[in-house]
Design a protein around this motif. Structure first.
Motif, PDB file in Angstrom:
ATOM      1  N   GLN A  54       0.567  -1.069  -0.014  1.00 36.34           N
ATOM      2  CA  GLN A  54       0.071  -0.080   0.044  1.00 36.34           C
ATOM      3  C   GLN A  54       0.990   1.367  -0.123  1.00 36.34           C
ATOM      4  O   GLN A  54       0.284   2.465  -0.289  1.00 36.34           O
ATOM      5  CB  GLN A  54      -1.119   0.049   1.185  1.00 36.34           C
ATOM      6  CG  GLN A  54      -1.994  -1.271   1.304  1.00 36.34           C
ATOM      7  CD  GLN A  54      -2.931  -1.139   2.376  1.00 36.34           C
ATOM      8  OE1 GLN A  54      -2.573  -1.879   3.494  1.00 36.34           O
ATOM      9  NE2 GLN A  54      -3.793  -0.391   2.301  1.00 36.34           N
ATOM     10  N   GLN A  67       9.055  11.050   8.963  1.00 39.48           N
ATOM     11  CA  GLN A  67       7.691  11.510   9.126  1.00 39.48           C
ATOM     12  C   GLN A  67       7.255  11.287  10.340  1.00 39.48           C
ATOM     13  O   GLN A  67       6.445  11.923  11.131  1.00 39.48           O
ATOM     14  CB  GLN A  67       7.063  10.973   8.056  1.00 39.48           C
ATOM     15  CG  GLN A  67       7.072  11.294   6.433  1.00 39.48           C
ATOM     16  CD  GLN A  67       6.311  10.697   5.563  1.00 39.48           C
ATOM     17  OE1 GLN A  67       5.382   9.875   5.889  1.00 39.48           O
ATOM     18  NE2 GLN A  67       6.423  10.831   4.036  1.00 39.48           N
ATOM     19  N   SER A 107      -5.812  16.652  15.817  1.00 35.28           N
ATOM     20  CA  SER A 107      -5.541  16.665  14.369  1.00 35.28           C
ATOM     21  C   SER A 107      -4.002  16.082  13.999  1.00 35.28           C
ATOM     22  O   SER A 107      -3.836  15.094  13.389  1.00 35.28           O
ATOM     23  CB  SER A 107      -5.700  17.940  13.729  1.00 35.28           C
ATOM     24  OG  SER A 107      -5.078  17.950  12.320  1.00 35.28           O
ATOM     25  N   ALA A 113      -3.936  12.351  14.734  1.00 37.22           N
ATOM     26  CA  ALA A 113      -4.478  11.498  13.805  1.00 37.22           C
ATOM     27  C   ALA A 113      -3.457  11.555  12.750  1.00 37.22           C
ATOM     28  O   ALA A 113      -3.120  10.307  12.094  1.00 37.22           O
ATOM     29  CB  ALA A 113      -5.911  11.872  13.096  1.00 37.22           C
ATOM     30  N   GLN A 114      -2.653  12.697  12.390  1.00 31.44           N
ATOM     31  CA  GLN A 114      -1.678  12.449  11.412  1.00 31.44           C
ATOM     32  C   GLN A 114      -0.532  11.637  11.751  1.00 31.44           C
ATOM     33  O   GLN A 114       0.314  10.955  10.884  1.00 31.44           O
ATOM     34  CB  GLN A 114      -1.197  13.862  11.116  1.00 31.44           C
ATOM     35  CG  GLN A 114      -2.265  14.571  10.531  1.00 31.44           C
ATOM     36  CD  GLN A 114      -1.630  16.112  10.362  1.00 31.44           C
ATOM     37  OE1 GLN A 114      -0.323  16.487   9.809  1.00 31.44           O
ATOM     38  NE2 GLN A 114      -2.368  17.194  10.487  1.00 31.44           N
ATOM     39  N   SER A 136      -0.750   8.866  13.843  1.00 27.88           N
ATOM     40  CA  SER A 136      -1.280   7.582  13.609  1.00 27.88           C
ATOM     41  C   SER A 136      -1.145   7.266  12.242  1.00 27.88           C
ATOM     42  O   SER A 136      -0.708   5.935  11.782  1.00 27.88           O
ATOM     43  CB  SER A 136      -2.641   7.470  14.126  1.00 27.88           C
ATOM     44  OG  SER A 136      -3.177   6.251  14.015  1.00 27.88           O
ATOM     45  N   SER A 137      -1.395   7.970  11.373  1.00 29.74           N
ATOM     46  CA  SER A 137      -1.408   7.705   9.873  1.00 29.74           C
ATOM     47  C   SER A 137      -0.134   7.116   9.286  1.00 29.74           C
ATOM     48  O   SER A 137       0.158   6.298   8.814  1.00 29.74           O
ATOM     49  CB  SER A 137      -2.000   8.802   8.865  1.00 29.74           C
ATOM     50  OG  SER A 137      -1.810   8.533   7.607  1.00 29.74           O
ATOM     51  N   VAL A 138       1.027   8.228   9.904  1.00 24.64           N
ATOM     52  CA  VAL A 138       2.513   7.997   9.359  1.00 24.64           C
ATOM     53  C   VAL A 138       2.893   6.566  10.154  1.00 24.64           C
ATOM     54  O   VAL A 138       3.580   5.896   9.475  1.00 24.64           O
ATOM     55  CB  VAL A 138       3.230   9.321   9.523  1.00 24.64           C
ATOM     56  CG1 VAL A 138       2.860  10.311   8.523  1.00 24.64           C
ATOM     57  CG2 VAL A 138       3.275   9.582  10.931  1.00 24.64           C
ATOM     58  N   GLN A 139       2.445   6.232  11.205  1.00 28.67           N
ATOM     59  CA  GLN A 139       2.781   5.227  12.116  1.00 28.67           C
ATOM     60  C   GLN A 139       2.297   4.022  11.070  1.00 28.67           C
ATOM     61  O   GLN A 139       3.073   2.890  10.989  1.00 28.67           O
ATOM     62  CB  GLN A 139       2.498   5.362  13.356  1.00 28.67           C
ATOM     63  CG  GLN A 139       3.311   6.117  14.260  1.00 28.67           C
ATOM     64  CD  GLN A 139       2.649   6.152  15.566  1.00 28.67           C
ATOM     65  OE1 GLN A 139       1.587   6.029  15.683  1.00 28.67           O
ATOM     66  NE2 GLN A 139       3.633   6.678  16.668  1.00 28.67           N
ATOM     67  N   LYS A 140       1.390   4.258  10.771  1.00 32.94           N
ATOM     68  CA  LYS A 140       0.490   3.040   9.942  1.00 32.94           C
ATOM     69  C   LYS A 140       1.050   2.746   8.693  1.00 32.94           C
ATOM     70  O   LYS A 140       1.487   1.707   8.450  1.00 32.94           O
ATOM     71  CB  LYS A 140      -1.018   3.391   9.720  1.00 32.94           C
ATOM     72  CG  LYS A 140      -1.718   2.119   9.082  1.00 32.94           C
ATOM     73  CD  LYS A 140      -1.904   1.061  10.183  1.00 32.94           C
ATOM     74  CE  LYS A 140      -2.873  -0.094   9.904  1.00 32.94           C
ATOM     75  NZ  LYS A 140      -2.805  -1.178  10.669  1.00 32.94           N
ATOM     76  N   SER A 141       1.391   3.814   7.983  1.00 28.34           N
ATOM     77  CA  SER A 141       2.373   3.807   6.738  1.00 28.34           C
ATOM     78  C   SER A 141       3.740   3.035   6.907  1.00 28.34           C
ATOM     79  O   SER A 141       4.178   2.327   6.116  1.00 28.34           O
ATOM     80  CB  SER A 141       2.351   5.209   5.831  1.00 28.34           C
ATOM     81  OG  SER A 141       1.191   5.819   5.814  1.00 28.34           O
TER      82      SER A 141
END
Length: 426
Positions: A65, A98, A153, A156-157, A159-164
């Motif tokens: 992904q 990131q 906010s 959440a960002q 969490s997104s980069v950790q998921k990536s």
């Protein structure tokens, strides 16, 4: 005188030889013998043939992904993997940066929120005491709420980069075997538009299936649960067994030929079957075990005039069916002979037929009821026993007689170790 006498003797001898030869060829040239058989017990089935490809029951395409450079590839073709095993890893340096950046932004947002919260509490007390205007109070309240939402906010960002970052590790989603590996270390993959496939994993190679292409003319006879056998070119002497799972309704049209995909389950405990092998399939639509059988040739046999010189041929009686042909294949000819007509559609629909039995020097028609027909053998439902001698054809003896006559002629040299001519069962 002696010379004329000798010539006369030679002429008379030649005439005698010619007369004997004419008699043999004319009178015995049409001699025939019967080919017969006895009904026997065996298995019979009707079947449909098809071709198809062997495939694993379940194959998963593993992709990515996120975009990046492949740093590690930990599996290869045919590797056996378990669910959760690490297959490959994408370079994490950019994603780690990131994460660090978003972590710092979160700390900054939390610090600002803490200050705005304290300021709002002070402004609230002053506003209640009448020390500030309502506009200053609402400004402090707004700054507090913005700081609070900014923390959410940034969190959440992060969490997104950790998921990536977690997506840089490619894990196996199932237990299985790696069929294909489409990446190497150092290769760059881009997941901006379509998810690139890195590996294909077959779930369980001990359970395979055959995707057979069945013609539209045959698909109506196939149902789930019917047995099937198939062979593959890699093991031509082995016959593999399977069972029909489903007939898919979606048609495949190629050059105006319509076929339907039929799925056949195929156990593969010894792992002989490989994905992609071509299978030659026989699907048994009807099967009957241990039933009385005769050759299909016996149903087609009809005596003709050549047999009437050697055998007594009984006439076919059709019974009291008001002239219908339900009782057998033939009718008497108007001349009273033994010529039989071809079967009518009514006869075929009612599964009735006539075979001919040999009893001594007589040929007797026998009405029977037949069942399954595989074009080689026919099931006998009623009318015959194993002791009956059924006629399946005739064998002309002209060639055999001619050979014997030629070998016995005093004017033709004898062959060394002369052979005998073959004949059918009598």
């Amino acid at each position: 005188m002696k010379k004329n006498k000798l010539i006369t003797i030679i002429i008379i001898g030649l005439l005698l030889i010619g007369g004997i030869a004419y008699y043999i060829f004319h009178n015995e040239g049409n001699a025939v013998e019967l080919i017969t058989e006895n009904p026997h017990y065996g298995d019979i089935a009707t079947s449909v043939t098809a071709t198809g490809k062997i495939q694993p029951v379940d194959t998963v395409a593993v992709g990515t992904q996120v975009s990046g450079t492949i740093q590690k590839v930990l599996v290869d073709f045919n590797s056996v993997v378990k669910k959760g095993d690490l297959l490959a890893q994408i370079d994490q340096s950019l994603f780690l940066a990131q994460v660090q950046q978003m972590t710092a932004n979160l700390q900054l947002a939390k610090s600002n929120f803490s200050y705005q919260q304290s300021n709002f509490n002070r402004q609230t007390e002053l506003y209640k005491a009448g020390g500030i205007s309502r506009a200053d109070f609402e400004t402090a309240k707004n700054q507090y709420e913005v700081a609070r939402d900014n923390v959410k906010s940034v969190a959440a960002q992060l969490s997104s980069v950790q998921k990536s970052l977690s997506f840089t590790n490619i894990f196996s989603p199932i237990n299985g075997t790696v069929l294909t590996r489409k990446v190497s270390e150092g290769q760059t993959v881009a997941a901006s538009l379509n998810t690139p496939t890195l590996f294909s994993i077959a779930k369980d190679l001990t359970k395979m299936q055959v995707q057979a292409s069945v013609d539209e003319a045959d698909v109506g006879n196939i149902k789930a649960g019917e047995s099937a056998t198939f062979t593959v070119d890699a093991f031509p002497d082995d016959v593999f067994k399977g069972k029909v799972l489903e007939v898919r309704l979606e048609p495949t049209i190629s050059a105006n030929v319509v076929t339907y995909t039929t799925i056949i389950a195929a156990p593969n405990d010894d792992l002989k079957l490989k994905p992609g092998m071509t299978a030659n399939i026989i699907i048994y639509t009807k099967e009957i075990k241990n039933t009385l059988l005769i050759s299909a040739k016996a149903i087609a046999f009809q005596p003709d005039s050549t047999l009437s010189k050697q055998f007594k041929i009984r006439k076919v009686f059709l019974g009291n069916n008001k002239g219908s042909n339900k009782g057998g294949y033939g009718n008497k000819s108007k001349s009273g002979g033994n010529k039989l007509s071809k079967p009518t559609q009514d006869t075929v629909d009612h599964k009735k037929a006539i075979v001919w039995k040999r009893v001594g020097d007589s040929l007797i028609p026998k009405h029977i009821r037949i069942g399954l027909d595989d074009d080689i053998n026919v099931q006998v439902v009623k009318g015959l026993t194993e002791q009956d001698e059924i006629i399946t054809g005739i064998n002309t003896l002209k060639q055999a007689k001619s050979s014997k006559t030629a070998d016995s002629s005093p004017f033709i040299p004898k062959r060394g170790g002369g052979g005998t001519s073959g004949s059918g069962k009598k």
